[in-house]
Design an enzyme around this catalytic site. Sequence first.
Site, short mmCIF file in Angstrom:
data_model
loop_
_atom_site.label_atom_id
_atom_site.label_comp_id
_atom_site.label_asym_id
_atom_site.label_seq_id
_atom_site.Cartn_x
_atom_site.Cartn_y
_atom_site.Cartn_z
N HIS A 133 -10.68 27.98 -8.23
CA HIS A 133 -9.41 27.25 -8.31
C HIS A 133 -9.42 26.07 -7.34
O HIS A 133 -8.63 26.01 -6.40
CB HIS A 133 -8.24 28.17 -7.99
CG HIS A 133 -8.03 29.26 -8.98
ND1 HIS A 133 -8.77 30.43 -8.97
CD2 HIS A 133 -7.15 29.39 -10.00
CE1 HIS A 133 -8.35 31.22 -9.95
NE2 HIS A 133 -7.37 30.62 -10.58
N GLU A 167 -13.79 34.43 -5.52
CA GLU A 167 -12.78 33.41 -5.19
C GLU A 167 -11.43 33.95 -5.60
O GLU A 167 -11.34 34.98 -6.27
CB GLU A 167 -13.10 32.09 -5.92
CG GLU A 167 -13.08 32.17 -7.45
CD GLU A 167 -11.73 31.87 -8.06
OE1 GLU A 167 -10.97 31.03 -7.51
OE2 GLU A 167 -11.39 32.47 -9.09
N SER A 215 -10.84 32.68 -13.53
CA SER A 215 -9.56 33.25 -13.11
C SER A 215 -9.32 34.57 -13.85
O SER A 215 -10.13 35.48 -13.76
CB SER A 215 -8.43 32.24 -13.34
OG SER A 215 -7.25 32.64 -12.65
#
Length: 311
Positions: free
Chosen positions: A281, A216, A120
């Site tokens: 995620h 992502e 992330s």
Amino acid sequence: MTEPVRPLVRPARLAAGARVAVVAPSGPVPEERLEAGLDILRGWDLDPLVAPHVLGRHGTFGYLAGTDADRAADLQGAWCDPSVDAVLCARGGYGVQRIVDLLDWDAMAQAGPKVFVGFSDITVLHEAFAGRLGLTTLHGPMAAGADFIKNTRAQEHLRATLFDPESVRTIASTGSALVPGRARGVTLGGCLCLLAAEAGTPHARTSARGGLLCLEDVGEETYRLDRYLTQLLRAGLFEGVRGVLLGSWQECEPYERVRALLLDRLGGLGVPVVEEFGFGHCEGALTIPFGVSAELDADAGTLTLDEPALR
């Protein structure tokens, strides 16, 4: 022509009794989730060391786990501690971009290679560790992350990567080919919005030539994903890329809408693209090493590493 992405230095694998430091370079960490994650690490016979400001919170900006100086000091202190074998991020959120240029990269380089894990917002550090330290890193679950705490697959895939990396040289997903084919290259990537935000910053990568680019994101509307992809296409990041792995798009718009965008923006690259590869995620997220040579088989939904992620 831009130099191609090259394989990086692989840190040593972990063994029972290894000391692992837990840091929070981004957002604040719920104490109960931290304790649950530490219990899992102790169950793996690891010795977790919690950095001083992991449970901190910035006095003005509550989305940060303490001041920039404190978060940077925690990360640098953990990395430069000779007793520490690995540094695990507690969570993502936002904040790494505020500290990445506060770190003493010369001192961190002298500390030698260690295992580094996160995803992330931690994408910024994956890129910095690759560019400034020449080091393989692990895009994987974080120590206080909800998925790591609750999901056995996420735990076991990370554990295998850390302790027995030969057992996960082939990373098999339930993904399928958005664009069919096979490709060889060096893995890199992370969270799409962070890669776009890094463009034009000091030390930022300008090309993924020769790479297998992993992408992502979470909680983004389709037009924002379009903006990020278009920015990176216009900036030249995709020039010479060998293949693309697409992870999760949790809390984005319905996947068919996202899928149409991914095909629109990436389908014309002329390289294999695999979708729903199962990293990022999502529930049961797989651990993907960055900086290793590998073969992508988009049709089979597999990534086969030339060497184990860790020595």
